[in-house]
Write an enzyme that holds these catalytic residues in place. Structure first.
Site, PDB file in Angstrom:
ATOM      1  N   GLY C 149      36.276  38.463  48.245  1.00 32.36           N
ATOM      2  CA  GLY C 149      35.219  39.108  47.478  1.00 32.36           C
ATOM      3  C   GLY C 149      35.104  38.498  46.095  1.00 32.36           C
ATOM      4  O   GLY C 149      35.983  37.765  45.628  1.00 32.36           O
ATOM      5  N   CYS C 150      34.016  38.795  45.428  1.00 31.52           N
ATOM      6  CA  CYS C 150      33.746  38.210  44.118  1.00 31.52           C
ATOM      7  C   CYS C 150      34.682  38.788  43.054  1.00 31.52           C
ATOM      8  O   CYS C 150      35.303  38.055  42.288  1.00 31.52           O
ATOM      9  CB  CYS C 150      32.291  38.430  43.728  1.00 31.52           C
ATOM     10  SG  CYS C 150      31.709  40.123  43.929  1.00 31.52           S
ATOM     11  N   TYR C 151      34.763  40.115  43.016  1.00 37.98           N
ATOM     12  CA  TYR C 151      35.680  40.736  42.054  1.00 37.98           C
ATOM     13  C   TYR C 151      37.122  40.314  42.329  1.00 37.98           C
ATOM     14  O   TYR C 151      37.916  40.113  41.406  1.00 37.98           O
ATOM     15  CB  TYR C 151      35.605  42.255  42.174  1.00 37.98           C
ATOM     16  CG  TYR C 151      34.446  42.912  41.500  1.00 37.98           C
ATOM     17  CD1 TYR C 151      34.214  42.769  40.134  1.00 37.98           C
ATOM     18  CD2 TYR C 151      33.578  43.732  42.219  1.00 37.98           C
ATOM     19  CE1 TYR C 151      33.156  43.411  39.512  1.00 37.98           C
ATOM     20  CE2 TYR C 151      32.514  44.380  41.597  1.00 37.98           C
ATOM     21  CZ  TYR C 151      32.307  44.217  40.237  1.00 37.98           C
ATOM     22  OH  TYR C 151      31.259  44.857  39.620  1.00 37.98           O
ATOM     23  N   THR C 154      38.111  36.750  41.176  1.00 38.78           N
ATOM     24  CA  THR C 154      38.325  36.730  39.727  1.00 38.78           C
ATOM     25  C   THR C 154      39.640  37.407  39.365  1.00 38.78           C
ATOM     26  O   THR C 154      40.450  36.870  38.591  1.00 38.78           O
ATOM     27  CB  THR C 154      37.191  37.488  38.987  1.00 38.78           C
ATOM     28  OG1 THR C 154      35.984  37.398  39.720  1.00 38.78           O
ATOM     29  CG2 THR C 154      37.020  36.985  37.580  1.00 38.78           C
TER      30      THR C 154
END
Lengths: 352, 352, 352, 352
Positions: C149-151, C154
């Site tokens: 996932g994107c979160y 990061t």
């Protein structure tokens, strides 16, 4: 206290009506109509109203509403007001319609541009076009007030003195308008999504936008034309979508008639608007910016004359939800009920 | 009518003071101070004030101003208020300072975080920290009111009941805050340019931001610590710049003490804020969004308890220019002059 | 040339895959899948692709697609990939799934956080979590790559070296994340409208967001915990919606273990990332901003140590549609097919 | 490899040149000129270039630069290029000037609109106006290429076929243009601040903007007028500032000549642009939006004919930093060095 009911109170224009009426010293809201949210708390739909509005949303029973309200605002899609209005309602309440149902006097023009049959053409003759600065006196006496569109208010007010005084050739009018996104409404459509609007500008409805005939009709009256017989100014009106919440700017172009110059243009604006509380004349060479009117009922107007091309370029700016919708509706209510026109509307523009 | 003077009226906070005071029924502005724009028309600097403000900008002669004004607002950079204040001024006018000069009781802390010598430390003892909901009574009696910072108002109000009631371990407090760009002021600096801010988010001042000691001092009082002797809570406070004009959101994290649960957290908020007009408690599981308070003096607060980690996550949102600056300053003025606290401040949030 | 098929090519992540693959020297797109737009021209859905893509949208027949494609990207809602995958497909094509279906090894955790039954749990053991910088070698050999996932990308990349080297107490991890609005997808929902997102910031999914267990699982591995037996780090993860199109910033907090200091933190980052093309270490005291990575596959990481509180504050920034979705998917494809990892991904960030 | 030097590499157009040239397979940057940042690392000024550019900024010594570079780009304020250029430089390097110094053939027109004396009028005759699609052949042979302005590229390309084919009355041309804020440059001026630009739209430079004579000159050539003798089309050109980073939209109005209709307009566009890689014809009734070209070198053009008013409304959109500045400069470089015109410029537009 004026008892006010709103049908369509959960659209952006309806919600702005709520904001303005809550701060109005002589009015109170008695009906938060919203077919989509019936029985839901209004403050759950608009959380800015948390602890300010306790009411739940009601249906659009205009008949029942007219028993409770002195004035009914219809902030609904085209057709609803015309389908519900009747004599009984009008005997009890004033109706201020924010849709286009009663803006165009010629039913054929309405049906051509809106692609729908008008359900109450019998009320068209008595309805008054609620552009306050122009039609103040008829508004005071009207039962049905057709609140003008946002683009049209901007465009007409910017061009009216020039047409009225015969300074420009009306066949050369071009209106290039730009609007914030709240003008597109709260509908959940793909083109309204944040990522689709942000970081972009686009024209839309080019040569087909429905505010065109509204502008043409009012400017034709100003030009002294026999509009009802079919005479009409024809303009080009091109709206654009701008990545911002609020604000409309109309940049208007027209060729000056022989003998007309910057001085005459300035005098024309002064003649019609100098005493107007809500119209602020910026003067020659000074142009409006939407940020300076945000949240207020002001219209800022500026212009310049380009002697190279013989054209005047005039621009008007307003907040599409205030002077372009709810603010003008309240101004109409004030006129209608004999209040000072700016009652509850002395809103200082919010910046930044 | 309260006669109000503003030093620094052309910064964003100063301009918001102008907006609020123009709409205040019991106050009038007698001095539009702005060193940078002396003798220029105020409405030429802020064109939203066109036809609303006729005055020209004045210098920052606080002595002269105090002869004309009942209250002086200093919306200026750190150091100015401390450098000008004196007994004669204070005998004539109340001073509400929007800078940090009188916010920190320990001069050493001020000088450490602000990297400057305090020019009027003798007034620190009497100055009252103007967080209205907490210090209402002392504010009423004060000559100097230190108007809190925007981040600090949000952070302290969000955490105060939890610290005061001993529900959280104060050593575990982490405040991750986000602010709109008006908080950066109207200075013409590269990082404030549109294209530098737009379409980006960034942390700044990490572990060094000056609002940190202000939060720590007030929360230490709430915790019953002997702050003046050097005892203090230590928090992590991280501000972020968000591409929007207004609004602050503070997301706060802390470990619950044994026995504290969601119920106790809810009760603590109720105990301190239930009767507060400007604090709106959203309840458990409901979180604030800056759009719902824009243009108003409200603070919205919500929270949740994460039983997996034993932490409470609470968030507060306000408009940095209103409750975070000018609105709270006016609220302080109202308290100071014995007016109902929300006089001129019943602003309905503007959305969208 | 690698033949690539995309299921879900008209979502924002799918469209970004199209953008990246069109510029990839070793890949070509053979299937523009989009159930909602079957038989419509792809360039009519995304007009940036006008004259660049001639193809029409196809259905999500993964079986047929696997006959034509060497690699299948599924950029679809949770559940779709798991419902379609089978042995025949996997014999023909690599599958890179951008949904969460194969990210969590423990099916119970998936079902708890996603509130759905997993339809292909038998493939969970072999699926490889496609966080390239961490799992490069297993990715090369995998048939199913679960694109992170994107979160989570990061957050994990920002915290991984600190957890792996035991510098922080994993029970103290707090991740406060901020995302641009493209992360919310192209669905026509009210909260995604321009006027609802613009000029506001809000937390959402507080203590319940589905990326939480994904972060916890990967950091638990880094901490050497026996995750499959139920041991797990627990973190607080709070996402926020930011008014911008692209970008994620994760601001991470954790208490340093005894003896750990800024030097050790810096060394840990160097040890794991110094040679990584896509990770840019900004160094101590320098923090990332999403604008500097927009349009690229870079992750920028910075940190500081607050000796007052004993915590490290570290932040990572990336473009949620590139390194947070499509870019990492292409990076996984490169690894999978033995290409240099940055093939087609040497995109210079676009600013402003 | 073409060795390229940039003077003014730290403005937005200069930085975009850096972005494009870094991704160009046949060019390398040998000089990052920036008078304001001499000796500072370029990547400290533009952190998107971190780890991509190691060089420091150089001064604007064009003489020395010409010893190292095959081509010099001057992305500097008006006057700098004209003040530095000389025969020695031109013997060594091609010069592509992004300022206005060599765009206007008549020095009097330059001096009137730019309010400055031209320092190198002797080079005006040989300089070629670098509008690639129109002047391709002369560009190939030129030593000095005057890269067109951003507004002008959009406006001229949109109107060129209509003027060239005599379909419109050139005296009726009105261009209402809208630009993103990067067009205002990176100067630290009040009107460029985030809070001043955001949530607003404004016209500026009405009837006085310097791109006006540039448009008039090129369209006069298209109309077959003897421009150098003083004959010239006169247009109204009104630029507007839009709250977005990139993008220009030019909405153009003109009266059709007798006999001209939508079919003729469509044929004219086809005749001149059908084979152009960078011009995408959307066809009748389909209008461009800046989001669809962002980050790319494309120009999208659409139009409609309003038979009610006898006007054509045509609109063009491009990315002001790419086709409106750096992209066209690279396209000019490609032509100049005999490369395929789209080398290094096949950038897929970035959306959202």
């Amino acid at each position: 206290m004026i008892k006010a009911g709103i049908i369509g109170s959960t659209g952006y224009a309806g919600a702005e009506l709520v904001r303005l009426l809550l701060q109005h010293p002589e009015a109170e809201i008695v009906w938060y109509g919203s077919k989509s949210y019936v029985d839901q708390k209004y403050a759950d739909v608009y959380r800015n109203m948390f602890e300010l509005v306790d009411e739940k949303c009601m249906n659009d029973n205009m008949d029942e509403l007219s028993e409770r309200a002195d004035v009914i605002f219809t902030a609904t899609p085209q057709g609803l007001c015309a389908s519900l209005i009747n004599e009984r309602i009008l005997e009890r309440s004033k109706v201020i319609d924010l849709s286009a149902d009663f803006r165009l006097k010629r039913v054929g023009v309405y049906e051509e541009w809106y692609h729908r049959t008008h359900e109450a053409p019998e009320y068209l003759p008595e309805a008054v076009y609620g552009l306050c600065e122009i039609n103040r006196e008829s508004i005071a006496a009207a039962r049905i007030i057709a609140n003008p569109g946002c683009y049209t208010t901007t465009s007409i007010l910017t061009l009216y003195p020039l047409v009225k005084e015969g300074l420009i050739d009306p066949d050369t009018i071009i209106i290039d308008a730009k609007s914030g996104t709240s003008g597109a409404g709260r509908g959940t459509k793909l083109p309204n999504l944040y990522c689709e609007v942000n970081e972009s500008i686009k024209p839309y409805g080019v040569a087909t936008h429905r505010h065109t005939p509204e502008i043409e009709e009012q400017l034709s009256y100003a030009a002294g034309m026999d509009y009802m017989s079919g005479d009409s100014i024809k303009v080009n009106f091109t709206p654009h979508l701008v990545p911002m919440n609020r604000g409309i700017l109309a940049t208007c172009y027209a060729s000056l008639r022989d003998g007309a110059d910057a001085g005459a243009v300035g005098e024309a604006y002064s003649k019609y608007y100098k005493e107007e509380y809500f119209i602020r004349l910026l003067g020659e060479g000074s142009f409006p910016e939407t940020r300076w009117v945000e949240g207020s009922n002001f219209v800022d107007i500026g212009y310049t004359v380009d002697t190279r091309t013989g054209r005047v370029i005039a621009a008007g700016a307003l907040d599409n939800l205030v002077k372009g919708a709810a603010g003008q509706a309240v101004q109409n209510m004030n006129i209608s009920f004999g209040l000072p026109e700016n009652t509850g509307l002395k809103l200082v523009p919010v910046f930044p």
